[in-house]
Motif scaffolding. Structure first.
Motif, PDB file in Angstrom:
ATOM      1  N   ASN A   1       0.672  -1.431  -0.099  1.00 20.00           N
ATOM      2  CA  ASN A   1       0.001  -0.033  -0.100  1.00 20.00           C
ATOM      3  C   ASN A   1       0.887   1.155  -0.006  1.00 20.00           C
ATOM      4  O   ASN A   1       0.406   2.296   0.476  1.00 20.00           O
ATOM      5  CB  ASN A   1      -0.923  -0.035   1.193  1.00 20.00           C
ATOM      6  CG  ASN A   1      -2.172   0.843   0.927  1.00 20.00           C
ATOM      7  OD1 ASN A   1      -2.598   1.244  -0.131  1.00 20.00           O
ATOM      8  ND2 ASN A   1      -2.930   1.386   2.045  1.00 20.00           N
ATOM      9  N   ILE A   2       2.174   1.190  -0.651  1.00 16.97           N
ATOM     10  CA  ILE A   2       2.759   2.311  -0.654  1.00 16.97           C
ATOM     11  C   ILE A   2       2.602   2.833  -2.081  1.00 16.97           C
ATOM     12  O   ILE A   2       3.015   2.079  -2.926  1.00 16.97           O
ATOM     13  CB  ILE A   2       4.426   2.087  -0.606  1.00 16.97           C
ATOM     14  CG1 ILE A   2       4.607   1.503   0.930  1.00 16.97           C
ATOM     15  CG2 ILE A   2       5.278   3.169  -0.890  1.00 16.97           C
ATOM     16  CD1 ILE A   2       6.027   0.990   1.007  1.00 16.97           C
ATOM     17  N   THR A   3       2.383   4.022  -2.540  1.00 15.97           N
ATOM     18  CA  THR A   3       2.312   4.699  -3.693  1.00 15.97           C
ATOM     19  C   THR A   3       3.503   5.387  -4.090  1.00 15.97           C
ATOM     20  O   THR A   3       4.245   5.681  -3.398  1.00 15.97           O
ATOM     21  CB  THR A   3       1.009   5.737  -3.739  1.00 15.97           C
ATOM     22  OG1 THR A   3       1.494   6.821  -2.784  1.00 15.97           O
ATOM     23  CG2 THR A   3      -0.076   5.099  -3.097  1.00 15.97           C
ATOM     24  N   ALA A   4       3.727   5.463  -5.314  1.00 18.51           N
ATOM     25  CA  ALA A   4       4.950   5.968  -5.922  1.00 18.51           C
ATOM     26  C   ALA A   4       4.431   6.979  -7.189  1.00 18.51           C
ATOM     27  O   ALA A   4       3.751   6.197  -8.226  1.00 18.51           O
ATOM     28  CB  ALA A   4       5.897   5.040  -6.471  1.00 18.51           C
ATOM     29  N   ASN A   5       4.539   8.083  -7.338  1.00 18.35           N
ATOM     30  CA  ASN A   5       4.140   9.111  -8.235  1.00 18.35           C
ATOM     31  C   ASN A   5       5.472   9.868  -8.639  1.00 18.35           C
ATOM     32  O   ASN A   5       6.080  10.287  -7.626  1.00 18.35           O
ATOM     33  CB  ASN A   5       3.022   9.856  -7.853  1.00 18.35           C
ATOM     34  CG  ASN A   5       1.888   8.894  -7.644  1.00 18.35           C
ATOM     35  OD1 ASN A   5       1.143   8.341  -8.922  1.00 18.35           O
ATOM     36  ND2 ASN A   5       1.260   8.574  -6.510  1.00 18.35           N
ATOM     37  N   ALA A   6       5.235  10.481  -9.771  1.00 16.02           N
ATOM     38  CA  ALA A   6       6.197  11.481 -10.088  1.00 16.02           C
ATOM     39  C   ALA A   6       5.683  12.966 -10.585  1.00 16.02           C
ATOM     40  O   ALA A   6       4.429  12.707 -11.067  1.00 16.02           O
ATOM     41  CB  ALA A   6       7.197  11.042 -11.433  1.00 16.02           C
ATOM     42  N   VAL A   7       6.216  13.850 -10.183  1.00 17.52           N
ATOM     43  CA  VAL A   7       5.723  14.997 -10.553  1.00 17.52           C
ATOM     44  C   VAL A   7       6.590  15.747 -11.432  1.00 17.52           C
ATOM     45  O   VAL A   7       7.930  15.779 -11.503  1.00 17.52           O
ATOM     46  CB  VAL A   7       5.664  16.084  -9.324  1.00 17.52           C
ATOM     47  CG1 VAL A   7       5.183  17.583  -9.648  1.00 17.52           C
ATOM     48  CG2 VAL A   7       4.821  15.709  -8.169  1.00 17.52           C
ATOM     49  N   LEU A   8       6.096  16.362 -12.680  1.00 20.33           N
ATOM     50  CA  LEU A   8       6.812  16.903 -13.806  1.00 20.33           C
ATOM     51  C   LEU A   8       6.778  18.287 -13.792  1.00 20.33           C
ATOM     52  O   LEU A   8       5.931  18.749 -14.730  1.00 20.33           O
ATOM     53  CB  LEU A   8       6.411  16.089 -14.961  1.00 20.33           C
ATOM     54  CG  LEU A   8       6.685  14.773 -15.366  1.00 20.33           C
ATOM     55  CD1 LEU A   8       6.370  13.597 -14.086  1.00 20.33           C
ATOM     56  CD2 LEU A   8       6.272  14.252 -16.671  1.00 20.33           C
ATOM     57  N   PRO A   9       7.588  19.149 -13.404  1.00 18.11           N
ATOM     58  CA  PRO A   9       7.612  20.431 -13.274  1.00 18.11           C
ATOM     59  C   PRO A   9       7.756  21.182 -14.761  1.00 18.11           C
ATOM     60  O   PRO A   9       8.855  20.518 -15.197  1.00 18.11           O
ATOM     61  CB  PRO A   9       8.547  20.915 -12.126  1.00 18.11           C
ATOM     62  CG  PRO A   9       8.705  19.811 -11.192  1.00 18.11           C
ATOM     63  CD  PRO A   9       8.590  18.906 -12.166  1.00 18.11           C
TER      64      PRO A   9
ATOM     65  N   ILE B   1      -3.917   6.837  -5.985  1.00 20.10           N
ATOM     66  CA  ILE B   1      -3.060   7.343  -7.251  1.00 20.10           C
ATOM     67  C   ILE B   1      -1.832   6.668  -6.864  1.00 20.10           C
ATOM     68  O   ILE B   1      -1.038   6.824  -6.090  1.00 20.10           O
ATOM     69  CB  ILE B   1      -3.207   8.954  -7.307  1.00 20.10           C
ATOM     70  CG1 ILE B   1      -4.525   9.286  -7.083  1.00 20.10           C
ATOM     71  CG2 ILE B   1      -2.208   9.189  -8.538  1.00 20.10           C
ATOM     72  CD1 ILE B   1      -4.481  10.989  -7.357  1.00 20.10           C
ATOM     73  N   THR B   2      -1.558   5.903  -7.870  1.00 18.55           N
ATOM     74  CA  THR B   2       0.080   5.361  -7.994  1.00 18.55           C
ATOM     75  C   THR B   2       0.639   5.108  -9.557  1.00 18.55           C
ATOM     76  O   THR B   2      -0.444   5.013 -10.359  1.00 18.55           O
ATOM     77  CB  THR B   2      -0.019   4.053  -7.054  1.00 18.55           C
ATOM     78  OG1 THR B   2       1.652   3.736  -6.920  1.00 18.55           O
ATOM     79  CG2 THR B   2      -0.578   2.931  -7.720  1.00 18.55           C
ATOM     80  N   GLY B   3       1.880   5.217  -9.503  1.00 16.75           N
ATOM     81  CA  GLY B   3       2.223   4.908 -10.988  1.00 16.75           C
ATOM     82  C   GLY B   3       1.829   5.948 -11.852  1.00 16.75           C
ATOM     83  O   GLY B   3       2.063   5.721 -13.073  1.00 16.75           O
TER      84      GLY B   3
END
Length: 255
Positions: A183-191, A242-244
């Motif tokens: 239940n660990i989410t991983a997301n990327a933010v693209l500035p 929200i993940t990936g």
């Protein structure tokens, strides 16, 4: 404002300035205990910590270079020591991989040394920091990787840098699948272009202001707070499903 991260512990790499500073301040405002990592700017990191404390939050600074595996291990050792003093535990909840370096060299000018340095800091360090944090990161935790809009928009003159951010996107996708059972989410933010001291030399000119503003569908330049707010959301329980994902944070640049 409600505090969504009370009781949480966050580690923000490169938290002494720019986007990282904004993220550290915002997570602390939400109630998290924030470890503000710095590479060499101790005074800047202490300034962030003092600002957080002035605002009623909790934070501490930890320094380590992130261009070698030894540096990653040094960071985690310092992090462990500080956490044990404050929480009696080495466990934490939120990892923001923000630290990174850029390059002024064009594709044609990029040397092997610069290429290797970019990948060491921008890819190798986040990879091993997550790997060595798996036993420390609590189930239900959050990983947020700061990538870049250059993975959507072609800027071939800084190609080596772009490649490192493409690797971060792939890393994020794989982490989401790997850590989903916990239940660990991983997301990327693209500035996109953000008004930080790194960009100040060219951005704080009439021509730079106009160029950067015209790139965005929203007609302005990004601020660190624009990115920090997205990271805060992803770190909260509101983003639990929200993940990936690669969250575009360019203000609609080059649509």
């Amino acid at each position: 404002m409600s505090k969504n991260l009370v009781g949480k512990v966050a580690l923000v790499t490169g938290g002494s300035r720019g986007i990282g500073r904004g993220i550290a301040l915002r997570l602390a405002k939400e109630g998290a205990l924030v470890a503000v990592h710095y590479g060499s700017r101790f005074a800047a990191a202490e300034e962030v910590v003092n600002q957080i404390k002035t605002d009623g939050g909790e934070a501490f600074a930890i320094g380590a270079p992130l261009n070698t595996l030894d540096g990653v291990e040094q960071l985690l050792q310092s992090f462990d020591q500080e956490l044990l003093q404050r929480t009696d535990s080495k466990q934490f909840d939120i990892l923001v991989n923000n630290a990174g370096i850029g390059t002024a060299e064009t594709f044609e000018e990029t040397t092997e040394e610069m290429f290797d340095q970019l990948f060491a800091v921008n890819v190798k360090a986040p990879f091993f920091l997550v790997q060595k944090s798996l036993t420390r990161l609590r189930d239900g935790g959050r990983i947020v990787n700061i990538s870049s809009g250059v993975t959507r928009i072609a800027y071939p003159h800084i190609m080596a840098y772009n490649l490192t951010k493409g690797a971060i996107n792939t890393f994020t996708l794989n982490l989401a699948q790997l850590l989903g059972p916990r239940n660990i989410t991983a997301n990327a933010v693209l500035p996109g272009i953000v008004d930080t001291d790194v960009n100040a030399a060219w951005l704080h000119t009439p021509e730079g202001q106009q160029h950067a503003s015209e790139m965005s569908a929203l007609g302005r330049i990004g601020e660190p707070e624009d990115i920090a707010d997205i990271v805060s959301f992803l770190a909260s329980n509101d983003a639990r499903w929200i993940t990936g994902q690669m969250i575009d944070a360019t203000g609609g640049a080059h649509l």
